[in-house]
Design a protein around this motif. Structure first.
Motif, PDB file in Angstrom:
ATOM      1  N   ILE A  66       0.862  -1.155   0.385  1.00  0.00           N
ATOM      2  CA  ILE A  66       0.328   0.802  -0.271  1.00  0.00           C
ATOM      3  C   ILE A  66       1.143   1.141  -0.259  1.00  0.00           C
ATOM      4  N   THR A  67       1.834   1.156   1.354  1.00  0.00           N
ATOM      5  CA  THR A  67       3.201   2.690   0.849  1.00  0.00           C
ATOM      6  C   THR A  67       3.795   2.434  -0.028  1.00  0.00           C
ATOM      7  N   GLU A  68       3.856   1.678  -0.845  1.00  0.00           N
ATOM      8  CA  GLU A  68       4.718   1.462  -2.518  1.00  0.00           C
ATOM      9  C   GLU A  68       3.659   2.471  -3.554  1.00  0.00           C
ATOM     10  N   THR A 130      -1.587  11.260   6.123  1.00  0.00           N
ATOM     11  CA  THR A 130      -1.424   9.552   5.848  1.00  0.00           C
ATOM     12  C   THR A 130      -1.317   8.556   6.822  1.00  0.00           C
ATOM     13  N   TYR A 131      -1.435   8.578   7.952  1.00  0.00           N
ATOM     14  CA  TYR A 131      -2.162   7.486   9.294  1.00  0.00           C
ATOM     15  C   TYR A 131      -2.507   6.945   8.738  1.00  0.00           C
ATOM     16  N   GLU A 132      -4.281   7.995   8.023  1.00  0.00           N
ATOM     17  CA  GLU A 132      -4.967   7.043   7.671  1.00  0.00           C
ATOM     18  C   GLU A 132      -5.405   6.208   6.993  1.00  0.00           C
ATOM     19  N   VAL A 133      -3.989   6.396   5.990  1.00  0.00           N
ATOM     20  CA  VAL A 133      -3.705   4.780   4.782  1.00  0.00           C
ATOM     21  C   VAL A 133      -3.204   3.946   5.455  1.00  0.00           C
ATOM     22  N   GLY A 134      -2.977   3.649   7.001  1.00  0.00           N
ATOM     23  CA  GLY A 134      -2.466   2.496   6.525  1.00  0.00           C
ATOM     24  C   GLY A 134      -3.271   1.883   8.387  1.00  0.00           C
TER      25      GLY A 134
END
Length: 261
Positions: A66-68, A130-134
């Motif tokens: 996901i981060t990539e 950005t934290y909510e992404v993970g």
């Protein structure tokens, strides 16, 4: 790394990197050095394929992938460094952790997985988005209850913690991957918040390799603008009598500081 700085470094890297006819990436005059400081890509790939990826938990793989895909993916902690931190936290039997600079929470997830069920991690970042992404991956992994996320600049949060003497010496492990110009300011507070025998880990202490220079090396303006802060930190840590230190060429360089007294 603070988000505005991440964005600048990402844009500069995308602008300065090019691909030659053989499919190999080459650096322009202002290119950013790769995060991997091993001089053999094949050796690095061997490490990843032999001991990192095969042992990577499914939730870590999911969040890594996901981060990539995130625009700031190049700012994420590398998989080998995350594996190292996870092992270190387990060896320390850490219960109470802190992370300054979260991005999507890839390293945060590794820390949360290493902590016992009752363990806690205070996580700080200026951007909740950005934290909510993970965060869904943290929840799926069953470790979201360990995380106390606080949005905003870290220094005011640390100052509030510092006011309460019960917080002094209460953290076993602290990971810092944020704005380099504040690393020394963080250190002045964290050294009191970490317990004796506890560890503070500073990321990016080789800073894209810019801590040393040679005629055939050039770096992006943004990298150079923060280079002096990293050099100042490294010099200060080397002579700080309160800590043992160990600088490792993992990821973009990580310096471990064990509080002695």
């Amino acid at each position: 790394m603070i988000n505005s700085q991440k964005a600048k470094l990402f844009e500069a890297t995308m602008a300065s990197s090019s691909i030659n006819n053989n499919g190999h990436q080459k650096q322009s005059e202002a290119a950013v050095m790769p995060k991997n400081h091993l001089r053999s890509d094949a050796l690095y790939q061997y490490i990843m394929e032999t001991s990192v990826y095969p042992r990577e938990p499914e939730c870590m793989k999911e969040l890594r992938e996901i981060t990539e895909k995130h625009p700031l993916s190049m700012m994420a902690t590398t998989a080998d460094e995350v594996q190292f931190l996870n092992m270190l936290i387990k060896l320390m039997n850490a219960q109470n952790a802190m992370e300054i600079g979260v991005l999507t929470g890839y390293s945060l997830l590794a820390t949360a997985l290493a902590l016992p069920q009752h363990g806690k991690i205070l996580a700080m970042d200026i951007d909740r988005k950005t934290y909510e992404v993970g965060r869904p991956t943290l929840e799926k992994a069953g470790v979201a209850h360990k995380v106390d996320f606080r949005e905003g600049p870290a220094l005011p949060i640390l100052d509030e913690l510092f006011k309460d003497e019960n917080n002094h010496g209460s953290f076993d492990f602290i990971f810092v991957d944020a704005d380099k110009n504040n690393y020394l300011n963080y250190h002045g507070r964290l050294i009191e918040l970490v317990r004796v025998g506890g560890v503070i880990a500073y990321d990016n202490t080789l800073w894209n390799g810019s801590v040393v220079t040679s005629p055939d090396m050039s770096f992006d303006e943004h990298v150079m603008s923060l280079r002096d802060f990293v050099l100042e930190l490294n010099k200060a840590l080397a002579v700080d009598p309160r800590i043992d230190i160990c600088m490792l060429p993992v990821g973009d360089g990580i310096t471990l500081c064990r509080r002695m007294n």
